[in-house]
Motif scaffolding. Structure first.
Motif, PDB file in Angstrom:
ATOM      1  N   ALA A   4       0.791  -1.104   0.064  1.00  0.00           N
ATOM      2  CA  ALA A   4       0.034  -0.059  -0.051  1.00  0.00           C
ATOM      3  C   ALA A   4       0.905   1.137   0.086  1.00  0.00           C
ATOM      4  N   ILE A   5       0.503   2.366  -0.758  1.00  0.00           N
ATOM      5  CA  ILE A   5       1.042   3.441  -0.741  1.00  0.00           C
ATOM      6  C   ILE A   5       0.210   4.624  -0.504  1.00  0.00           C
ATOM      7  N   ILE A   6       0.260   5.200   0.601  1.00  0.00           N
ATOM      8  CA  ILE A   6      -0.216   6.352   0.959  1.00  0.00           C
ATOM      9  C   ILE A   6       0.322   7.663   0.737  1.00  0.00           C
ATOM     10  N   ASN A   7      -0.585   8.505  -0.014  1.00  0.00           N
ATOM     11  CA  ASN A   7       0.031   9.882  -0.434  1.00  0.00           C
ATOM     12  C   ASN A   7      -0.813  11.084   0.249  1.00  0.00           C
ATOM     13  N   ILE A   8      -0.098  11.809   1.215  1.00  0.00           N
ATOM     14  CA  ILE A   8      -0.874  12.984   1.651  1.00  0.00           C
ATOM     15  C   ILE A   8      -0.234  14.056   0.867  1.00  0.00           C
ATOM     16  N   THR A   9      -1.146  14.801   0.261  1.00  0.00           N
ATOM     17  CA  THR A   9      -0.902  15.592  -0.930  1.00  0.00           C
ATOM     18  C   THR A   9      -1.180  17.208  -0.468  1.00  0.00           C
ATOM     19  N   ASN A  10      -0.180  17.983  -0.534  1.00  0.00           N
ATOM     20  CA  ASN A  10      -0.110  19.384  -0.396  1.00  0.00           C
ATOM     21  C   ASN A  10      -1.011  19.777   0.919  1.00  0.00           C
ATOM     22  N   LEU A  11      -0.484  19.364   2.013  1.00  0.00           N
ATOM     23  CA  LEU A  11      -0.803  19.899   3.271  1.00  0.00           C
ATOM     24  C   LEU A  11      -0.440  21.125   3.623  1.00  0.00           C
ATOM     25  N   ARG A  12      -1.143  21.971   3.747  1.00  0.00           N
ATOM     26  CA  ARG A  12      -0.731  23.402   3.785  1.00  0.00           C
ATOM     27  C   ARG A  12      -0.729  23.877   5.208  1.00  0.00           C
ATOM     28  N   LEU A  13       0.482  24.430   5.840  1.00  0.00           N
ATOM     29  CA  LEU A  13       0.441  24.670   7.101  1.00  0.00           C
ATOM     30  C   LEU A  13       1.155  25.847   7.271  1.00  0.00           C
ATOM     31  N   ARG A  14       1.392  26.587   8.674  1.00  0.00           N
ATOM     32  CA  ARG A  14       2.140  27.454   8.855  1.00  0.00           C
ATOM     33  C   ARG A  14       3.125  27.248   9.872  1.00  0.00           C
ATOM     34  N   THR A  15       4.319  27.712   9.988  1.00  0.00           N
ATOM     35  CA  THR A  15       5.213  27.406  11.083  1.00  0.00           C
ATOM     36  C   THR A  15       6.386  28.492  11.116  1.00  0.00           C
ATOM     37  N   PHE A  16       7.259  28.579  11.987  1.00  0.00           N
ATOM     38  CA  PHE A  16       8.311  29.181  11.920  1.00  0.00           C
ATOM     39  C   PHE A  16       9.356  28.415  11.517  1.00  0.00           C
ATOM     40  N   ILE A  17       9.910  29.033  10.292  1.00  0.00           N
ATOM     41  CA  ILE A  17      10.950  28.471   9.588  1.00  0.00           C
ATOM     42  C   ILE A  17      12.122  29.213   9.050  1.00  0.00           C
ATOM     43  N   GLY A  18      13.363  29.024   9.577  1.00  0.00           N
ATOM     44  CA  GLY A  18      14.007  29.976   8.829  1.00  0.00           C
ATOM     45  C   GLY A  18      15.179  30.656  10.102  1.00  0.00           C
ATOM     46  N   PHE A  19      16.227  31.049   9.657  1.00  0.00           N
ATOM     47  CA  PHE A  19      17.236  31.887  10.650  1.00  0.00           C
ATOM     48  C   PHE A  19      17.429  33.401  10.615  1.00  0.00           C
ATOM     49  N   ASN A  20      16.804  33.793   9.654  1.00  0.00           N
ATOM     50  CA  ASN A  20      16.728  35.322   9.564  1.00  0.00           C
ATOM     51  C   ASN A  20      15.837  35.830  10.463  1.00  0.00           C
ATOM     52  N   PRO A  21      16.134  37.012  11.068  1.00  0.00           N
ATOM     53  CA  PRO A  21      15.082  37.869  12.174  1.00  0.00           C
ATOM     54  C   PRO A  21      13.867  37.741  11.699  1.00  0.00           C
ATOM     55  N   GLU A  22      13.498  38.011  10.500  1.00  0.00           N
ATOM     56  CA  GLU A  22      11.953  38.212  10.158  1.00  0.00           C
ATOM     57  C   GLU A  22      11.232  36.792  10.249  1.00  0.00           C
ATOM     58  N   GLU A  23      12.151  35.604   9.831  1.00  0.00           N
ATOM     59  CA  GLU A  23      11.724  34.568   9.694  1.00  0.00           C
ATOM     60  C   GLU A  23      11.364  33.792  11.135  1.00  0.00           C
ATOM     61  N   MET A  24      12.126  34.239  12.052  1.00  0.00           N
ATOM     62  CA  MET A  24      12.087  33.915  13.455  1.00  0.00           C
ATOM     63  C   MET A  24      10.773  34.575  14.284  1.00  0.00           C
ATOM     64  N   GLU A  25      10.218  35.599  13.600  1.00  0.00           N
ATOM     65  CA  GLU A  25       9.237  36.125  14.163  1.00  0.00           C
ATOM     66  C   GLU A  25       7.984  36.100  13.789  1.00  0.00           C
ATOM     67  N   LYS A  26       7.961  35.491  12.354  1.00  0.00           N
ATOM     68  CA  LYS A  26       6.786  35.554  11.691  1.00  0.00           C
ATOM     69  C   LYS A  26       6.387  34.063  10.963  1.00  0.00           C
ATOM     70  N   LYS A  27       5.357  33.484  11.366  1.00  0.00           N
ATOM     71  CA  LYS A  27       5.125  32.076  10.763  1.00  0.00           C
ATOM     72  C   LYS A  27       5.112  32.185   9.111  1.00  0.00           C
ATOM     73  N   GLN A  28       5.485  31.150   8.577  1.00  0.00           N
ATOM     74  CA  GLN A  28       5.541  30.909   7.256  1.00  0.00           C
ATOM     75  C   GLN A  28       4.725  29.818   6.641  1.00  0.00           C
ATOM     76  N   ASP A  29       4.265  30.276   5.278  1.00  0.00           N
ATOM     77  CA  ASP A  29       3.359  28.927   4.916  1.00  0.00           C
ATOM     78  C   ASP A  29       4.608  27.921   4.509  1.00  0.00           C
ATOM     79  N   VAL A  30       4.188  26.504   4.774  1.00  0.00           N
ATOM     80  CA  VAL A  30       4.743  25.539   4.212  1.00  0.00           C
ATOM     81  C   VAL A  30       3.982  24.431   3.320  1.00  0.00           C
ATOM     82  N   VAL A  31       4.162  23.599   2.268  1.00  0.00           N
ATOM     83  CA  VAL A  31       3.321  22.741   1.837  1.00  0.00           C
ATOM     84  C   VAL A  31       4.034  21.316   1.944  1.00  0.00           C
ATOM     85  N   ILE A  32       3.247  20.392   2.433  1.00  0.00           N
ATOM     86  CA  ILE A  32       3.843  19.089   2.831  1.00  0.00           C
ATOM     87  C   ILE A  32       3.452  18.076   2.098  1.00  0.00           C
TER      88      ILE A  32
END
Length: 118
Positions: A4-32
Protein backbone atom coordinates in the motif's frame (compact mmCIF):
# COMPACT_ATOMS: atom_id res chain seq x y z
CA UNK A 1 2.61 -9.02 -0.95
CA UNK A 2 0.34 -6.05 -1.58
CA UNK A 3 2.30 -2.86 -1.00
CA UNK A 4 0.00 0.00 0.00
CA UNK A 5 1.17 3.52 -0.78
CA UNK A 6 -0.46 6.36 1.13
CA UNK A 7 0.01 9.85 -0.30
CA UNK A 8 -0.82 12.94 1.73
CA UNK A 9 -0.77 15.71 -0.85
CA UNK A 10 -0.27 19.45 -0.39
CA UNK A 11 -0.87 19.70 3.34
CA UNK A 12 -0.72 23.48 3.83
CA UNK A 13 0.43 24.65 7.25
CA UNK A 14 2.17 27.60 8.88
CA UNK A 15 5.28 27.45 11.06
CA UNK A 16 8.38 29.34 12.12
CA UNK A 17 11.01 28.31 9.56
CA UNK A 18 14.30 30.02 8.89
CA UNK A 19 17.13 31.78 10.64
CA UNK A 20 16.76 35.36 9.42
CA UNK A 21 15.31 37.68 12.09
CA UNK A 22 12.00 38.22 10.26
CA UNK A 23 11.63 34.45 9.70
CA UNK A 24 12.05 33.81 13.41
CA UNK A 25 9.30 36.28 14.33
CA UNK A 26 6.60 35.51 11.76
CA UNK A 27 5.07 32.19 10.73
CA UNK A 28 5.44 31.22 7.11
CA UNK A 29 3.53 28.89 4.82
CA UNK A 30 4.86 25.43 4.11
CA UNK A 31 3.42 22.79 1.79
CA UNK A 32 3.98 19.18 2.83
CA UNK A 33 3.80 16.05 0.68
CA UNK A 34 4.15 12.64 2.29
CA UNK A 35 4.42 9.15 0.81
CA UNK A 36 4.22 6.10 3.10
CA UNK A 37 4.54 2.44 2.04
CA UNK A 38 3.41 -0.54 4.10
CA UNK A 39 2.33 -4.14 3.43
CA UNK A 40 -1.47 -4.22 3.23
CA UNK A 41 -2.20 -7.92 2.72
CA UNK A 42 -4.16 -8.34 5.94
CA UNK A 43 -6.04 -5.05 5.54
CA UNK A 44 -7.02 -6.00 1.99
CA UNK A 45 -8.17 -9.49 2.99
CA UNK A 46 -10.01 -8.74 6.23
CA UNK A 47 -11.29 -5.17 5.78
CA UNK A 48 -10.40 -4.44 9.44
CA UNK A 49 -9.46 -0.91 10.43
CA UNK A 50 -6.79 -1.96 12.93
CA UNK A 51 -4.90 -3.79 10.15
CA UNK A 52 -4.34 -0.59 8.16
CA UNK A 53 -2.08 2.38 8.71
CA UNK A 54 -4.20 5.25 10.03
CA UNK A 55 -3.21 8.24 7.89
CA UNK A 56 -5.39 10.55 9.97
CA UNK A 57 -3.25 9.83 13.05
CA UNK A 58 -0.09 10.55 11.04
CA UNK A 59 -1.54 13.79 9.66
CA UNK A 60 -2.65 15.04 13.08
CA UNK A 61 0.84 14.40 14.50
CA UNK A 62 2.44 16.28 11.60
CA UNK A 63 0.06 19.22 12.06
CA UNK A 64 0.86 19.38 15.79
CA UNK A 65 4.62 19.27 15.15
CA UNK A 66 4.61 21.88 12.39
CA UNK A 67 2.18 24.39 13.83
CA UNK A 68 3.84 24.42 17.26
CA UNK A 69 7.45 24.12 16.09
CA UNK A 70 10.31 26.52 15.46
CA UNK A 71 12.86 25.37 12.88
CA UNK A 72 16.01 27.02 11.58
CA UNK A 73 16.44 24.59 8.68
CA UNK A 74 14.16 22.79 6.26
CA UNK A 75 16.33 19.72 6.88
CA UNK A 76 15.30 19.59 10.54
CA UNK A 77 11.61 20.14 9.80
CA UNK A 78 11.56 17.44 7.10
CA UNK A 79 13.52 14.99 9.28
CA UNK A 80 11.08 15.38 12.18
CA UNK A 81 8.07 14.86 9.89
CA UNK A 82 9.77 11.79 8.40
CA UNK A 83 10.29 10.41 11.92
CA UNK A 84 6.53 10.62 12.55
CA UNK A 85 5.85 8.80 9.28
CA UNK A 86 7.88 5.71 10.07
CA UNK A 87 6.93 5.28 13.73
CA UNK A 88 4.33 2.66 12.80
CA UNK A 89 6.02 -0.78 12.82
CA UNK A 90 4.67 -1.84 9.44
CA UNK A 91 6.04 1.12 7.46
CA UNK A 92 8.73 -0.01 5.02
CA UNK A 93 9.40 3.29 3.22
CA UNK A 94 8.54 6.93 3.72
CA UNK A 95 9.33 10.10 1.81
CA UNK A 96 8.61 13.68 2.85
CA UNK A 97 8.90 16.81 0.75
CA UNK A 98 8.40 20.28 2.23
CA UNK A 99 8.06 23.36 0.06
CA UNK A 100 8.69 26.84 1.40
CA UNK A 101 6.76 29.10 -1.01
CA UNK A 102 8.30 32.43 -1.97
CA UNK A 103 11.58 31.68 -0.18
CA UNK A 104 13.49 33.04 -3.17
CA UNK A 105 12.65 36.17 -5.07
CA UNK A 106 12.26 34.64 -8.54
CA UNK A 107 11.14 31.12 -7.58
CA UNK A 108 7.73 29.71 -6.70
CA UNK A 109 9.26 27.81 -3.78
CA UNK A 110 12.27 26.05 -2.35
CA UNK A 111 11.81 22.45 -1.29
CA UNK A 112 13.68 19.71 0.47
CA UNK A 113 12.99 15.97 0.30
CA UNK A 114 14.17 13.20 2.62
CA UNK A 115 13.33 9.50 2.51
CA UNK A 116 13.65 6.56 4.89
CA UNK A 117 13.66 2.83 4.17
CA UNK A 118 13.51 -0.14 6.50
Amino acid sequence: MQNAIINITNLRLRTFIGFNPEEMEKKQDVVINIEIHYPADTACERDEVDQALNYKVVTKAVIELVEHGHFLLLEKLVAEILEICHQHNSVTYAKVKVDKPHALRFADSVSLTLSWQK
